[in-house]
Design a protein around this motif. Structure first.
Motif, short mmCIF file in Angstrom:
data_model
loop_
_atom_site.label_atom_id
_atom_site.label_comp_id
_atom_site.label_asym_id
_atom_site.label_seq_id
_atom_site.Cartn_x
_atom_site.Cartn_y
_atom_site.Cartn_z
N SER A 89 52.99 -65.08 -23.53
CA SER A 89 52.74 -65.20 -22.09
C SER A 89 52.19 -63.90 -21.52
O SER A 89 52.68 -62.81 -21.83
CB SER A 89 54.04 -65.54 -21.35
N GLY A 90 51.18 -64.02 -20.68
CA GLY A 90 50.60 -62.84 -20.06
C GLY A 90 49.80 -63.23 -18.83
O GLY A 90 49.39 -64.39 -18.68
N THR A 91 49.59 -62.25 -17.97
CA THR A 91 48.79 -62.50 -16.78
C THR A 91 48.04 -61.24 -16.40
O THR A 91 48.41 -60.13 -16.80
CB THR A 91 49.70 -62.96 -15.61
N GLY A 92 46.99 -61.40 -15.62
CA GLY A 92 46.22 -60.27 -15.14
C GLY A 92 45.09 -60.74 -14.26
O GLY A 92 44.53 -61.82 -14.49
N ALA A 93 44.77 -59.97 -13.25
CA ALA A 93 43.66 -60.28 -12.35
C ALA A 93 42.99 -58.98 -11.96
O ALA A 93 43.63 -57.92 -11.96
CB ALA A 93 44.17 -61.01 -11.11
N PRO A 94 41.70 -59.02 -11.64
CA PRO A 94 40.99 -57.77 -11.33
C PRO A 94 41.31 -57.22 -9.95
O PRO A 94 41.15 -57.89 -8.94
CB PRO A 94 39.51 -58.19 -11.41
N LEU A 95 41.82 -55.99 -9.94
CA LEU A 95 42.02 -55.24 -8.71
C LEU A 95 41.77 -53.77 -9.04
O LEU A 95 42.48 -53.18 -9.86
CB LEU A 95 43.43 -55.42 -8.15
N LYS A 96 40.77 -53.18 -8.39
CA LYS A 96 40.44 -51.78 -8.65
C LYS A 96 41.48 -50.85 -8.03
O LYS A 96 42.18 -51.21 -7.09
CB LYS A 96 39.06 -51.46 -8.09
#
Length: 245
Positions: A89-96
């Motif tokens: 299980s993993g998650t991630g989204a682009p945020l600078k």
């Protein structure tokens, strides 16, 4: 197809789609009984229809301790012991940097670090000699990825968890290794990138394509089996060379 996992019981978190589902399919083909764990019941039901009678699905989140307890209670009730854990299980989204929010930080770290830690820790009472723990890392844990600082950092942490846990597990006969994908043509990637984005992302590695999730499942099965019996604290990069050159 060999039967390297005959009689083995496996837990795969994030097992309803993508790399988790492909790994579940491969484990079952090689003789294992698999429990898949994920948040979306609809996706779990769809996966079960594909996987057949040697699979069970438990709905829940790796960041919820009660849900993990429910998962391992089901494993103990039906199978008694556990041989393989794929903490996927993993998650991630682009945020600078400059845009990162507390909510984003909590979501990524709760799933990718806290979730990994307790997925493994709560499994240990059911595991014994010959057990295999596989943590899903990422090429981003080595290279970093623009806009994905928390995701990249969390995957670097996962790599170090395996190094530390290999020491903690001395004498138990349980091994722990990291499977680190690069660009992989999962359902999520297809939806996020589109056809042109997939081509561009795939072209960035020396093999100039995206991996098929089944290619990751094949390596997961190797790490789960006795064929990798002298491997622990290792990272296996299945990334088309992306993080290697």
């Amino acid at each position: 197809m060999t039967s390297r996992l005959t009689g083995k019981t496996a837990v795969i978190t994030g097992g309803a789609t993508g790399i988790g589902l492909a790994s579940a399919q491969r484990f079952i083909e090689e003789g294992a009984f698999v429990f898949i764990f994920g948040r979306r019941q609809e996706a779990l039901d769809k996966a079960l229809a594909t996987l057949g009678p040697n699979a069970r699905a438990i709905q829940g989140s790796v960041s919820d301790m009660a849900d993990l307890d429910k998962l391992y209670a089901a494993v103990k009730s039906e199978r008694g012991t556990l041989d393989i854990v794929l903490a996927n299980s993993g998650t991630g989204a682009p945020l600078k940097l400059g845009e990162i929010t507390v909510e984003h930080c909590d979501e990524v770290l709760d799933t990718n670090i806290k979730g990994t830690v307790f997925t493994v820790q709560k499994a240990l009472p059911l595991m014994g000699k010959g057990g295999s723990i596989i943590l899903t890392g990422s090429s981003a844990g080595t290279t970093g990825a623009p806009g994905f600082s928390l995701y990249s950092a969390s995957k670097a942490a996962v790599r170090n968890l395996a190094r530390t846990w290999a020491e903690d597990l001395k004498g138990t006969g349980i091994r722990v290794n990291v499977l680190s994908p690069g660009p992989t043509a999962t359902e999520l990637a297809k939806a996020a990138l589109g056809e042109e984005g997939m081509k561009a992302f795939g072209a960035a590695n020396p093999l100039q394509r995206m991996a098929d999730p089944a290619e990751l499942g094949a390596v997961a099965a190797f790490l789960a089996s006795s064929d990798s019996s002298f491997m622990t604290a290792s990272e296996v990069a299945v990334d088309g060379g992306l993080a290697q050159i």
